[in-house]
Design a protein around this motif. Structure first.
Motif, PDB file in Angstrom:
ATOM      1  N   ALA A 124      15.591  -1.221  -4.300  1.00 13.52           N
ATOM      2  CA  ALA A 124      15.358  -1.923  -5.567  1.00 13.52           C
ATOM      3  C   ALA A 124      14.535  -3.194  -5.371  1.00 13.52           C
ATOM      4  CB  ALA A 124      16.696  -2.255  -6.225  1.00 13.52           C
ATOM      5  N   GLU A 125      14.769  -3.913  -4.277  1.00 15.09           N
ATOM      6  CA  GLU A 125      14.006  -5.143  -4.026  1.00 15.09           C
ATOM      7  C   GLU A 125      12.543  -4.829  -3.735  1.00 15.09           C
ATOM      8  OE1 GLU A 125      15.888  -7.400  -0.982  1.00 15.09           O
ATOM      9  OE2 GLU A 125      17.725  -7.761  -2.138  1.00 15.09           O
ATOM     10  N   THR A 126      12.308  -3.741  -2.982  1.00 17.65           N
ATOM     11  CA  THR A 126      10.934  -3.325  -2.698  1.00 17.65           C
ATOM     12  C   THR A 126      10.227  -2.913  -3.984  1.00 17.65           C
ATOM     13  OG1 THR A 126      11.597  -2.536  -0.502  1.00 17.65           O
ATOM     14  CG2 THR A 126       9.507  -1.729  -1.366  1.00 17.65           C
ATOM     15  N   ARG A 129       9.292  -6.002  -5.926  1.00 18.18           N
ATOM     16  CA  ARG A 129       8.208  -6.756  -5.282  1.00 18.18           C
ATOM     17  C   ARG A 129       6.859  -6.081  -5.494  1.00 18.18           C
ATOM     18  NH1 ARG A 129       6.308  -5.893  -0.255  1.00 18.18           N
ATOM     19  NH2 ARG A 129       8.197  -4.737   0.336  1.00 18.18           N
ATOM     20  N   LEU A 130       6.843  -4.760  -5.434  1.00 20.22           N
ATOM     21  CA  LEU A 130       5.591  -4.023  -5.573  1.00 20.22           C
ATOM     22  C   LEU A 130       5.316  -3.602  -7.011  1.00 20.22           C
ATOM     23  CD1 LEU A 130       5.819  -1.709  -2.416  1.00 20.22           C
ATOM     24  CD2 LEU A 130       4.689  -3.925  -2.639  1.00 20.22           C
ATOM     25  N   LYS A 131       6.251  -3.911  -7.905  1.00 19.68           N
ATOM     26  CA  LYS A 131       6.132  -3.550  -9.319  1.00 19.68           C
ATOM     27  C   LYS A 131       5.980  -2.041  -9.505  1.00 19.68           C
ATOM     28  CE  LYS A 131       4.163  -7.983 -10.837  1.00 19.68           C
ATOM     29  NZ  LYS A 131       4.376  -8.667  -9.532  1.00 19.68           N
ATOM     30  N   ILE A 132       6.834  -1.299  -8.797  1.00 19.95           N
ATOM     31  CA  ILE A 132       6.835   0.165  -8.880  1.00 19.95           C
ATOM     32  C   ILE A 132       8.127   0.611  -9.548  1.00 19.95           C
ATOM     33  CG2 ILE A 132       6.908   2.307  -7.543  1.00 19.95           C
ATOM     34  CD1 ILE A 132       5.171   0.934  -5.439  1.00 19.95           C
ATOM     35  N   ASN A 133       7.998   1.240 -10.704  1.00 19.10           N
ATOM     36  CA  ASN A 133       9.172   1.704 -11.449  1.00 19.10           C
ATOM     37  C   ASN A 133       9.162   3.203 -11.708  1.00 19.10           C
ATOM     38  OD1 ASN A 133      10.414  -0.953 -11.950  1.00 19.10           O
ATOM     39  ND2 ASN A 133       8.580  -1.325 -13.183  1.00 19.10           N
ATOM     40  N   THR A 134       8.017   3.845 -11.494  1.00 19.83           N
ATOM     41  CA  THR A 134       7.902   5.277 -11.751  1.00 19.83           C
ATOM     42  C   THR A 134       7.088   5.927 -10.629  1.00 19.83           C
ATOM     43  OG1 THR A 134       5.826   5.086 -12.982  1.00 19.83           O
ATOM     44  CG2 THR A 134       7.882   4.827 -14.235  1.00 19.83           C
ATOM     45  N   LEU A 135       7.099   7.246 -10.619  1.00 17.21           N
ATOM     46  CA  LEU A 135       6.289   7.975  -9.646  1.00 17.21           C
ATOM     47  C   LEU A 135       4.810   7.666  -9.855  1.00 17.21           C
ATOM     48  CD1 LEU A 135       5.920  10.059  -7.402  1.00 17.21           C
ATOM     49  CD2 LEU A 135       6.031  11.849  -9.151  1.00 17.21           C
ATOM     50  N   ASP A 196       9.370   1.754   2.749  1.00 13.49           N
ATOM     51  CA  ASP A 196       9.075   1.505   1.342  1.00 13.49           C
ATOM     52  C   ASP A 196       9.740   2.505   0.400  1.00 13.49           C
ATOM     53  OD1 ASP A 196       7.427  -0.759   1.832  1.00 13.49           O
ATOM     54  OD2 ASP A 196       5.806   0.584   2.447  1.00 13.49           O
ATOM     55  N   PHE A 197       9.741   3.783   0.786  1.00 17.91           N
ATOM     56  CA  PHE A 197      10.396   4.788  -0.053  1.00 17.91           C
ATOM     57  C   PHE A 197      10.694   6.000   0.803  1.00 17.91           C
ATOM     58  CE2 PHE A 197       6.020   6.280  -0.201  1.00 17.91           C
ATOM     59  CZ  PHE A 197       6.134   7.653  -0.266  1.00 17.91           C
ATOM     60  N   SER A 211      25.077   2.423  -7.469  1.00 14.44           N
ATOM     61  CA  SER A 211      25.418   1.003  -7.363  1.00 14.44           C
ATOM     62  C   SER A 211      24.206   0.092  -7.557  1.00 14.44           C
ATOM     63  CB  SER A 211      26.055   0.719  -6.001  1.00 14.44           C
ATOM     64  OG  SER A 211      25.115   0.904  -4.953  1.00 14.44           O
ATOM     65  N   GLY A 212      23.013   0.705  -7.725  1.00 12.14           N
ATOM     66  CA  GLY A 212      21.813  -0.092  -7.973  1.00 12.14           C
ATOM     67  C   GLY A 212      20.982  -0.361  -6.748  1.00 12.14           C
TER      68      GLY A 212
END
Length: 212
Positions: A124-126, A129-135, A196-197, A211-212
């Motif tokens: 979640a922090e990564t 930071r990278l402003k990535i919310n979707t594929l 990163d993922f 848990s987020g």
């Protein structure tokens, strides 16, 4: 999201044995480290069948995307008392490796034990930071920043590796692979922000996602 099937396999010639003799030790080889979904499934299976079959032991033989465990099963006597917890790498490996430490025809399926989805996850922090919310965000960032992102996997030749490579191929992106010896280690690295993922088995990441 892709589905990961895993099944119980044995030496092909062992299938002639109609029953297991009570009192003789049965080995279930898990070709991954302890703690992953396949290991957990094997241990649950062992507990369920001990009363009827006797002693059942779990042997973890991780390495080479499951090939070391498969080779150990192939070397065992073909008497029906050595079983392998197989997963997709058993069928993927012949296409990836020019030489394997076993022959695929030495292994035969016995039963399908489970199906586990692979899901794409990011710390979640990564993500913040990278402003990535979707594929779509992930692909756009990877295209704008070649070789800047990395992904973790449970090892070369595993579904978590192949699925990520498929994403790279379909999206035309350059992302660095960081292999670990097991899925559990890759998840730990993800939680610590070392990667990163990753694509991961839902069973390994569900509680963390919840848990987020």
């Amino acid at each position: 999201m892709q589905r990961r099937d895993f099944c119980l396999s044995a030496l092909a010639t062992s299938l002639t044995a109609p029953v297991w003799a009570q009192g003789k030790t049965i080995r279930i080889i898990v070709p991954y480290a302890a703690g992953g979904p396949i290991d957990v499934t094997a241990r649950a299976l062992a507990e369920r069948v001990r009363d009827s079959l006797g002693t059942v032991i779990i042997e973890n033989r991780p390495g080479a995307g499951g090939n070391l465990g498969a080779a150990e099963a192939a070397r065992a006597p073909a008497d029906g008392y050595t079983l392998l917890m197989a997963s997709p790498p058993l069928t993927i490996s012949p296409a990836l490796y020019s030489k394997l430490p076993y022959k695929p025809e030495q292994i035969a399926p016995v039963a399908l034990l489970g199906r586990v989805p692979n899901v794409l996850v990011m710390n979640a922090e990564t993500a913040a930071r990278l402003k990535i919310n979707t594929l779509a965000d992930l692909i756009a960032y990877a295209k704008a920043n070649p070789a800047k992102l990395n992904y973790g996997s449970g090892g070369a030749g595993t579904t978590t590796h192949i699925t990520s490579e498929l994403l790279k191929t379909l999206s035309g992106t350059d992302i660095i692979h960081v292999p670990y010896k097991a899925s559990a280690a890759a998840v730990t690295a993800q939680l610590q922000g070392q990667t990163d993922f990753q694509f991961s088995e839902l069973s390994s990441t569900y509680q963390h996602v919840k848990s987020g």
